[in-house]
Design a protein around this motif. Structure first.
Motif, PDB file in Angstrom:
ATOM      1  N   MET A   1       0.838  -1.171   0.000  1.00 44.94           N
ATOM      2  CA  MET A   1       0.000   0.000   0.000  1.00 44.94           C
ATOM      3  C   MET A   1       0.882   1.232   0.000  1.00 44.94           C
ATOM      4  SD  MET A   1      -1.512   0.540   3.847  1.00 44.94           S
ATOM      5  CE  MET A   1      -1.435  -1.162   4.345  1.00 44.94           C
ATOM      6  N   LYS A   2       0.350   2.311  -0.488  1.00 49.48           N
ATOM      7  CA  LYS A   2       1.085   3.575  -0.531  1.00 49.48           C
ATOM      8  C   LYS A   2       0.755   4.395   0.705  1.00 49.48           C
ATOM      9  CE  LYS A   2       1.256   3.800  -5.523  1.00 49.48           C
ATOM     10  NZ  LYS A   2       0.950   4.563  -6.734  1.00 49.48           N
ATOM     11  N   ILE A   3       1.824   4.803   1.424  1.00 50.19           N
ATOM     12  CA  ILE A   3       1.695   5.699   2.563  1.00 50.19           C
ATOM     13  C   ILE A   3       2.780   6.765   2.444  1.00 50.19           C
ATOM     14  CG2 ILE A   3       0.703   3.904   4.061  1.00 50.19           C
ATOM     15  CD1 ILE A   3       3.439   3.814   5.516  1.00 50.19           C
ATOM     16  N   THR A   4       2.705   7.753   3.288  1.00 48.33           N
ATOM     17  CA  THR A   4       3.735   8.781   3.353  1.00 48.33           C
ATOM     18  C   THR A   4       4.490   8.616   4.661  1.00 48.33           C
ATOM     19  OG1 THR A   4       2.370  10.289   2.059  1.00 48.33           O
ATOM     20  CG2 THR A   4       4.162  11.273   3.336  1.00 48.33           C
ATOM     21  N   VAL A   5       5.816   8.545   4.587  1.00 46.93           N
ATOM     22  CA  VAL A   5       6.654   8.382   5.764  1.00 46.93           C
ATOM     23  C   VAL A   5       7.572   9.585   5.868  1.00 46.93           C
ATOM     24  CG1 VAL A   5       8.354   6.941   6.938  1.00 46.93           C
ATOM     25  CG2 VAL A   5       6.580   5.866   5.528  1.00 46.93           C
ATOM     26  N   ASN A   6       7.406  10.352   6.925  1.00 45.76           N
ATOM     27  CA  ASN A   6       8.205  11.569   7.135  1.00 45.76           C
ATOM     28  C   ASN A   6       8.214  12.450   5.890  1.00 45.76           C
ATOM     29  OD1 ASN A   6       8.723  10.652   9.716  1.00 45.76           O
ATOM     30  ND2 ASN A   6      10.774   9.934   9.261  1.00 45.76           N
ATOM     31  N   GLY A   7       7.057  12.572   5.265  1.00 49.05           N
ATOM     32  CA  GLY A   7       6.893  13.466   4.125  1.00 49.05           C
ATOM     33  C   GLY A   7       7.241  12.872   2.769  1.00 49.05           C
ATOM     34  N   ALA A   8       7.736  11.630   2.729  1.00 46.32           N
ATOM     35  CA  ALA A   8       8.130  11.010   1.460  1.00 46.32           C
ATOM     36  C   ALA A   8       7.221   9.812   1.166  1.00 46.32           C
ATOM     37  CB  ALA A   8       9.581  10.547   1.524  1.00 46.32           C
ATOM     38  N   PRO A   9       6.824   9.633  -0.095  1.00 43.63           N
ATOM     39  CA  PRO A   9       5.968   8.498  -0.434  1.00 43.63           C
ATOM     40  C   PRO A   9       6.728   7.175  -0.329  1.00 43.63           C
ATOM     41  CG  PRO A   9       6.586   9.713  -2.409  1.00 43.63           C
ATOM     42  CD  PRO A   9       7.124  10.481  -1.246  1.00 43.63           C
ATOM     43  N   ILE A  12       4.606   0.000   0.885  1.00 36.94           N
ATOM     44  CA  ILE A  12       4.919  -1.026   1.871  1.00 36.94           C
ATOM     45  C   ILE A  12       3.938  -2.186   1.757  1.00 36.94           C
ATOM     46  CG2 ILE A  12       5.968   0.596   3.500  1.00 36.94           C
ATOM     47  CD1 ILE A  12       3.349   0.347   5.158  1.00 36.94           C
ATOM     48  N   ALA A  13       4.368  -3.346   2.230  1.00 36.33           N
ATOM     49  CA  ALA A  13       3.503  -4.524   2.256  1.00 36.33           C
ATOM     50  C   ALA A  13       2.831  -4.676   3.611  1.00 36.33           C
ATOM     51  CB  ALA A  13       4.322  -5.770   1.935  1.00 36.33           C
ATOM     52  N   ALA A  14       3.427  -4.104   4.656  1.00 38.22           N
ATOM     53  CA  ALA A  14       2.927  -4.253   6.022  1.00 38.22           C
ATOM     54  C   ALA A  14       1.536  -3.655   6.175  1.00 38.22           C
ATOM     55  CB  ALA A  14       3.885  -3.574   6.991  1.00 38.22           C
TER      56      ALA A  14
END
Length: 65
Positions: A1-9, A12-14
């Motif tokens: 799935m697509k998420i944003t981590v610390n402002g960056a796309p 992840i599979a989790a």
């Protein structure tokens, strides 16, 4: 799935916050986490489900004064 981590796309599979931290290389790190600007304590990370589009912030403590 697509998420944003610390402002960056990120892709992840989790599905849980705990598993996402492992996948992103934070398995043993002592960090603070927030999802969509809401603090998630470490005791609740395994049960916190991520959704596509979530915004994850990972903060590491800093030393100094």
């Amino acid at each position: 799935m697509k998420i944003t981590v610390n402002g960056a796309p990120h892709e992840i599979a989790a599905e849980s916050l705990h598993d996402a931290l492992n996948e992103l290389g934070y398995a043993e790190a002592r960090v603070a986490t927030a999802v969509n600007e809401n603090f998630v304590p470490s005791s609740l990370r395994a049960d916190h489900r991520l959704e596509p589009g979530d915004r994850l912030e990972i903060l590491a403590p800093m030393q100094g004064g």
